[in-house]
Design a protein around this motif. Structure first.
Motif, PDB file in Angstrom:
ATOM      1  N   GLY A  59       0.438  -1.245   0.423  1.00 50.11           N
ATOM      2  CA  GLY A  59       0.316   0.063  -0.205  1.00 50.11           C
ATOM      3  C   GLY A  59       0.696   1.184   0.163  1.00 50.11           C
ATOM      4  O   GLY A  59       0.295   2.243  -0.025  1.00 50.11           O
ATOM      5  N   ILE A  60       2.282   0.882  -0.257  1.00 47.44           N
ATOM      6  CA  ILE A  60       3.089   2.797   0.298  1.00 47.44           C
ATOM      7  C   ILE A  60       2.919   2.277  -1.836  1.00 47.44           C
ATOM      8  O   ILE A  60       3.063   2.051  -2.173  1.00 47.44           O
ATOM      9  CB  ILE A  60       4.123   2.201   1.334  1.00 47.44           C
ATOM     10  N   SER A  61       3.084   4.134  -1.532  1.00 45.47           N
ATOM     11  CA  SER A  61       3.396   4.889  -2.713  1.00 45.47           C
ATOM     12  C   SER A  61       4.867   5.205  -2.921  1.00 45.47           C
ATOM     13  O   SER A  61       6.112   4.719  -1.880  1.00 45.47           O
ATOM     14  CB  SER A  61       2.659   5.748  -2.913  1.00 45.47           C
ATOM     15  N   HIS A  62       5.334   5.007  -4.271  1.00 37.64           N
ATOM     16  CA  HIS A  62       6.737   5.756  -4.301  1.00 37.64           C
ATOM     17  C   HIS A  62       7.126   7.007  -3.576  1.00 37.64           C
ATOM     18  O   HIS A  62       8.011   6.889  -3.630  1.00 37.64           O
ATOM     19  CB  HIS A  62       6.564   5.154  -6.064  1.00 37.64           C
ATOM     20  N   LYS A  63       5.904   8.195  -3.713  1.00 37.68           N
ATOM     21  CA  LYS A  63       6.432   8.633  -3.592  1.00 37.68           C
ATOM     22  C   LYS A  63       6.898   9.014  -1.223  1.00 37.68           C
ATOM     23  O   LYS A  63       7.569   9.154  -0.893  1.00 37.68           O
ATOM     24  CB  LYS A  63       5.300  10.226  -3.336  1.00 37.68           C
ATOM     25  N   MET A  64       5.778   8.243  -0.750  1.00 36.71           N
ATOM     26  CA  MET A  64       5.563   8.100   0.254  1.00 36.71           C
ATOM     27  C   MET A  64       6.610   6.994   1.055  1.00 36.71           C
ATOM     28  O   MET A  64       7.674   7.432   1.833  1.00 36.71           O
ATOM     29  CB  MET A  64       4.833   7.479   0.974  1.00 36.71           C
ATOM     30  N   LEU A  65       7.701   6.080  -0.382  1.00 36.88           N
ATOM     31  CA  LEU A  65       8.296   5.200   0.619  1.00 36.88           C
ATOM     32  C   LEU A  65       9.689   6.276   0.584  1.00 36.88           C
ATOM     33  O   LEU A  65      10.340   6.137   1.047  1.00 36.88           O
ATOM     34  CB  LEU A  65       8.396   4.163  -0.337  1.00 36.88           C
ATOM     35  N   THR A  66      10.212   7.068  -0.272  1.00 37.75           N
ATOM     36  CA  THR A  66      11.515   8.082  -0.825  1.00 37.75           C
ATOM     37  C   THR A  66      10.612   8.864   0.552  1.00 37.75           C
ATOM     38  O   THR A  66      11.779   9.149   0.693  1.00 37.75           O
ATOM     39  CB  THR A  66      10.724   8.432  -2.218  1.00 37.75           C
ATOM     40  N   GLN A  67       9.645   9.876   1.092  1.00 36.75           N
ATOM     41  CA  GLN A  67      10.001  10.638   1.966  1.00 36.75           C
ATOM     42  C   GLN A  67      10.161   9.988   2.706  1.00 36.75           C
ATOM     43  O   GLN A  67      11.310  10.492   4.036  1.00 36.75           O
ATOM     44  CB  GLN A  67       9.128  10.808   1.444  1.00 36.75           C
ATOM     45  N   ASN A  68      10.046   8.699   3.157  1.00 34.61           N
ATOM     46  CA  ASN A  68      10.006   7.627   4.475  1.00 34.61           C
ATOM     47  C   ASN A  68      11.993   7.330   4.347  1.00 34.61           C
ATOM     48  O   ASN A  68      12.291   7.555   5.515  1.00 34.61           O
ATOM     49  CB  ASN A  68       9.333   7.571   4.527  1.00 34.61           C
ATOM     50  N   LEU A  69      12.382   7.159   3.051  1.00 39.51           N
ATOM     51  CA  LEU A  69      13.450   6.303   3.215  1.00 39.51           C
ATOM     52  C   LEU A  69      14.633   8.091   3.589  1.00 39.51           C
ATOM     53  O   LEU A  69      15.424   7.457   4.213  1.00 39.51           O
ATOM     54  CB  LEU A  69      14.184   6.057   2.407  1.00 39.51           C
ATOM     55  N   ARG A  70      13.982   8.986   3.017  1.00 37.49           N
ATOM     56  CA  ARG A  70      15.056   9.922   2.941  1.00 37.49           C
ATOM     57  C   ARG A  70      15.265  10.243   4.469  1.00 37.49           C
ATOM     58  O   ARG A  70      16.341  10.565   5.774  1.00 37.49           O
ATOM     59  CB  ARG A  70      14.752  11.092   2.615  1.00 37.49           C
ATOM     60  N   MET A  71      14.228  10.474   5.233  1.00 32.90           N
ATOM     61  CA  MET A  71      13.537  10.923   6.736  1.00 32.90           C
ATOM     62  C   MET A  71      14.310   9.764   7.759  1.00 32.90           C
ATOM     63  O   MET A  71      15.011  10.896   8.503  1.00 32.90           O
ATOM     64  CB  MET A  71      12.471  11.327   7.125  1.00 32.90           C
ATOM     65  N   LEU A  72      14.638   8.643   7.461  1.00 37.06           N
ATOM     66  CA  LEU A  72      14.791   7.655   8.268  1.00 37.06           C
ATOM     67  C   LEU A  72      16.737   7.776   7.757  1.00 37.06           C
ATOM     68  O   LEU A  72      17.219   7.779   9.479  1.00 37.06           O
ATOM     69  CB  LEU A  72      14.794   6.174   7.990  1.00 37.06           C
ATOM     70  N   GLU A  73      16.655   8.390   6.234  1.00 39.40           N
ATOM     71  CA  GLU A  73      18.542   8.275   6.379  1.00 39.40           C
ATOM     72  C   GLU A  73      19.885   9.570   8.001  1.00 39.40           C
ATOM     73  O   GLU A  73      20.075   9.442   7.832  1.00 39.40           O
ATOM     74  CB  GLU A  73      18.435   8.197   5.317  1.00 39.40           C
ATOM     75  N   ARG A  74      18.436  10.528   6.820  1.00 42.79           N
ATOM     76  CA  ARG A  74      18.427  11.964   7.455  1.00 42.79           C
ATOM     77  C   ARG A  74      18.272  11.820   9.066  1.00 42.79           C
ATOM     78  O   ARG A  74      19.595  12.011   9.798  1.00 42.79           O
ATOM     79  CB  ARG A  74      17.988  12.897   7.499  1.00 42.79           C
ATOM     80  N   TYR A  75      17.837  10.816   9.965  1.00 42.10           N
ATOM     81  CA  TYR A  75      17.885  10.976  11.647  1.00 42.10           C
ATOM     82  C   TYR A  75      18.626   9.813  12.175  1.00 42.10           C
ATOM     83  O   TYR A  75      19.067   8.846  13.275  1.00 42.10           O
ATOM     84  CB  TYR A  75      16.292  10.552  11.623  1.00 42.10           C
TER      85      TYR A  75
END
Length: 126
Positions: free
Chosen positions: A57-73
């Motif tokens: 159910g995760i979209s390409h956009k949401m996966l990208t945004q969340n991966l970036r945020m998790l990498e940032r943290y």
């Protein structure tokens, strides 16, 4: 994106305070997609498409945004392999693994009380 800076105050980690860095981190990391991504990664190293397949159910956009945020943290590590086409892999860091223990507890709680919660929802809705 505005990021709060640490000022050495103990209040910075207080997630109950609206102006704390702890609240900012908690709010970002405690979203459904971030939790599901961390759970999906587990002890594995996965590519973007593999993660997308694991988190239904995760979209390409949401996966990208969340991966970036998790990498940032600093909760995931992104590794780019210099091949054609480029291969990018994601894995949990030590802090990400530590958070996964908490997420596993939440998953266990959900399984344990699913019947109770469903019965309560049914009573409430009728």
């Amino acid at each position: 994106m505005v990021t709060k800076q640490l000022n050495g105050s103990r209040d910075e980690a207080d997630v109950r305070r609206a102006d704390s860095l702890g609240r900012e981190i908690f709010s970002d990391v405690a979203n459904k997609w971030a939790l599901l991504i961390i759970e999906a990664l587990g002890d594995h190293t996965l590519r973007f498409s593999e993660l997308r397949d694991e988190v239904e159910g995760i979209s390409h956009k949401m996966l990208t945004q969340n991966l970036r945020m998790l990498e940032r943290y600093g909760l995931i590590e992104r590794t780019v392999h210099a091949v054609v086409p480029p291969r990018v892999e994601y894995t949990l860091t030590e802090p990400g693994q530590a958070l996964r223990v908490t997420i596993d507890g939440l998953c266990d709680w959900t399984h344990r009380y699913l019947g109770h919660i469903e019965a309560s929802r049914h009573r409430f809705d009728t």
